[in-house]
Scaffold this motif. Structure first.
Motif, mmCIF file in Angstrom:
data_model
loop_
_atom_site.group_PDB
_atom_site.id
_atom_site.type_symbol
_atom_site.label_atom_id
_atom_site.label_comp_id
_atom_site.label_asym_id
_atom_site.label_seq_id
_atom_site.Cartn_x
_atom_site.Cartn_y
_atom_site.Cartn_z
ATOM 1 N N ALA A 1 0.756 -1.045 -0.028
ATOM 2 C CA ALA A 1 0.054 0.127 -0.164
ATOM 3 C C ALA A 1 0.890 1.173 0.016
ATOM 4 N N ALA A 2 1.963 1.316 0.706
ATOM 5 C CA ALA A 2 2.684 2.349 0.837
ATOM 6 C C ALA A 2 3.485 2.688 -0.477
ATOM 7 N N ARG A 3 3.816 1.521 -1.058
ATOM 8 C CA ARG A 3 4.801 1.873 -2.284
ATOM 9 C C ARG A 3 3.666 2.151 -3.633
ATOM 10 N N GLU A 4 2.008 1.832 -3.444
ATOM 11 C CA GLU A 4 1.430 2.273 -4.421
ATOM 12 C C GLU A 4 0.752 3.702 -4.035
ATOM 13 N N ALA A 5 0.794 4.167 -2.854
ATOM 14 C CA ALA A 5 0.519 5.548 -2.575
ATOM 15 C C ALA A 5 1.364 6.427 -2.697
ATOM 16 N N GLY A 6 2.858 5.859 -3.252
ATOM 17 C CA GLY A 6 3.984 6.774 -3.742
ATOM 18 C C GLY A 6 4.775 7.152 -2.569
ATOM 19 N N LEU A 7 4.664 6.306 -1.343
ATOM 20 C CA LEU A 7 5.497 6.748 -0.343
ATOM 21 C C LEU A 7 7.057 5.995 -0.791
ATOM 22 N N GLY A 8 7.158 5.045 -1.601
ATOM 23 C CA GLY A 8 8.199 4.112 -1.894
ATOM 24 C C GLY A 8 8.661 3.486 -1.013
ATOM 25 N N ALA A 9 9.770 2.531 -1.093
ATOM 26 C CA ALA A 9 10.386 1.726 -0.115
ATOM 27 C C ALA A 9 10.879 2.366 1.262
ATOM 28 N N PRO A 10 10.419 2.160 2.330
ATOM 29 C CA PRO A 10 11.044 2.641 3.528
ATOM 30 C C PRO A 10 12.576 2.519 3.674
ATOM 31 N N ARG A 11 13.135 3.218 4.595
ATOM 32 C CA ARG A 11 14.550 3.070 4.931
ATOM 33 C C ARG A 11 14.618 1.583 5.372
ATOM 34 N N PRO A 12 15.717 0.854 4.794
ATOM 35 C CA PRO A 12 16.116 -0.378 5.144
ATOM 36 C C PRO A 12 16.297 -0.594 6.564
ATOM 37 N N ARG A 13 16.426 -2.047 6.727
ATOM 38 C CA ARG A 13 16.949 -2.010 8.061
ATOM 39 C C ARG A 13 18.268 -1.631 8.533
ATOM 40 N N ALA A 14 18.536 -1.304 9.735
ATOM 41 C CA ALA A 14 19.870 -0.859 9.949
ATOM 42 C C ALA A 14 21.128 -1.823 9.581
ATOM 43 N N GLY A 15 22.212 -1.303 9.047
ATOM 44 C CA GLY A 15 23.178 -2.055 8.791
ATOM 45 C C GLY A 15 23.052 -2.434 7.260
ATOM 46 N N THR A 16 21.883 -2.355 6.537
ATOM 47 C CA THR A 16 21.603 -2.846 5.145
ATOM 48 C C THR A 16 21.631 -1.594 4.280
ATOM 49 N N GLU A 17 21.851 -0.404 4.540
ATOM 50 C CA GLU A 17 21.601 0.829 3.823
ATOM 51 C C GLU A 17 22.470 0.811 2.485
ATOM 52 N N GLY A 18 22.085 1.206 1.716
ATOM 53 C CA GLY A 18 22.889 1.421 0.478
ATOM 54 C C GLY A 18 22.316 2.253 -0.585
#
Length: 456
Positions: A297-314
């Motif tokens: 629902a978040a992606r469909e609403a245009g919020l995009g993917a949320p910030r990933p779990r700590a330690g997996t940012e890229g």
């Protein structure tokens, strides 16, 4: 609009509805620059922290729930967690699940109230929900259905929809049977479709560009979207700084409150910095732990993917929504999540053998925090050997958010002035929207009484 002899201009708004509580706003504009924005809460202080002193350790949950008629569950469960922490009691299993279900009910009814009745009229060009209902009746009716479903959950588990009476230390006075929960499951299946439709409806709104330049602050759990418990977690405004967490017992070392001359409410800062708690902060800190359906629902609403779990940012891996206008989108996604979560809890429910665990009184200090619909709510209590309260501290979300709201007001009005929007109607509209973006819970009633703009 008046023009005194001094050359200043004063804009007075007799009543601003669709926020909870009584407050005034003062803007000072010098040579076209907004130099001051003050959100002045002038409701008489109600002294809850003072009159809790001397009370038995069993009393804070019921007493503090009276602080707010919209989010009483948040106050009850935060108080329960603080007292239980001081007394060394642990509530887990099905009792903890029932608490989360109760909180889901409050999230559904409170967030839905804000989305449909308070905030949506701003995006659709209406002064209030009455006017909006003339052209968007189906949306208003859907919002009322959702709110009724949330109320039904709170009423069944809490004994009544407002200021529940069935909650107690260690659990509940009485727990429901599976048969009693079955009608809720049927209502929630309908509510799930309504929640999806709400997300899609809100996603079509026109969202002005804006950014809240404050640290984001929310509870975080390791394996679930935090609602009724968690570890305080900070996502700094500067992207170069990593997220950080601290034990709940250290909350007073990081959050400091001060009295300001223009408000009866305390202002809070996080490690000396401006911060924001609430839906935007929760989604930024824990969005990756939403259910697959809520993430879709978040992606469909245009919020995009949320910030990933700590330690997996890229690079390119998720983001953080800091636009306060889009907070209504996050709230809609959270309603969908709360409906789905309530359905899951009911499906897995087995009635516990006893409705509560014992919470014997003892001397000590306890800390409790939960995620009220409007953000992180913190309670701390100290008890003597007889289990009497010797000290109490309650830090609500709005006290924490006032600094961020005032800065948003300053920036948004300045942007409006730069665009040439300087009339009484235009500035009033900007201020109303800026405040309602954050849904401040000043009390259980709703109105601004005065907005002063002074120009030199």
């Amino acid at each position: 609009m008046s023009q005194p002899a001094t050359g200043s201009q004063v804009l007075r708004i007799p009543a601003l509805t669709r926020v909870e509580g009584e407050t005034a706003l003062r803007l000072r504009i010098d040579d076209g620059t907004v130099t001051e924005a003050r959100l002045s809460i002038y409701e008489p202080p109600r002294f809850f922290e003072a009159f809790l002193r001397g009370r038995a350790h069993t009393e804070p949950p019921d007493l503090t729930s009276r602080i707010c008629g919209i989010c009483p569950v948040a106050y009850q469960l935060s108080a329960c967690r603080a007292v239980e922490d001081a007394c060394g009691a642990v509530v887990d299993g099905q009792l903890a699940a029932l608490r989360r279900l109760l909180y889901c009910g409050e999230w559904i009814e409170s967030q839905t109230l804000h989305i449909h009745l308070l905030h949506a009229p701003d995006f659709l060009g209406h002064d209030d929900v009455i006017g909006m209902s003339r052209s968007h009746l189906a949306h208003v009716e859907r919002g009322l259905r959702l709110k009724q479903t949330g109320n039904a959950i709170v009423e069944l588990l809490g004994g009544r929809a407002i200021h529940p009476v069935n909650v107690r230390l260690g659990g509940f006075h009485r727990t429901p049977t599976r048969t009693e929960l079955r009608p809720l499951a049927e209502r929630l299946r309908i509510a799930l479709d309504d929640a999806w439709d709400t997300v899609r409806w809100v996603a079509r709104f026109d969202f002005p560009d804006a950014e809240c330049d404050a640290d984001l602050f929310a509870l975080a759990e390791t394996d679930t979207y935090a609602i009724e418990s968690g570890v305080p977690t900070v996502l700094p405004y500067e992207k170069t700084l990593p997220p950080r967490s601290f034990p709940l017992r250290d909350f007073p070392d990081h959050i400091t409150e001060e009295q300001v001359p223009h408000s009866t409410a305390l202002h809070a800062r996080l490690d000396g910095r401006r911060h924001l708690t609430g839906s935007l902060a929760r989604y930024a800190v824990s969005g990756h732990l939403l259910s697959p359906l809520a993430l879709e629902a978040a992606r469909e609403a245009g919020l995009g993917a949320p910030r990933p779990r700590a330690g997996t940012e890229g690079p390119g891996r998720g983001g953080v929504c800091r636009n306060p206008y889009r907070s209504i989108l996050v709230r809609a996604v959270e309603v969908l999540y709360a409906v789905e979560e309530a359905m899951r809890i009911i499906a897995e429910y087995e009635r516990p053998a006893h409705p509560y665990v014992e919470v014997p009184a003892r001397a000590g200090v306890g800390h409790g925090a939960t995620e009220a619909p409007r953000g992180l709510l913190y309670h701390r209590y100290a008890f003597d050997d007889a289990g009497r309260v010797t000290d109490a501290c309650i830090v609500p979300p709005t006290a924490q958010n006032q600094g961020a709201i005032e800065e948003d007001l300053r920036r948004m009005v300045q942007a409006g002035l730069d665009r040439g929007e300087g009339s009484e109607a235009e500035l009033t509209r900007l201020c109303e929207r800026a405040v309602r973006n954050h849904d401040p819970c000043i009390s259980c009633s709703a109105h601004f009484l005065e907005l002063d703009i002074e120009r030199t």
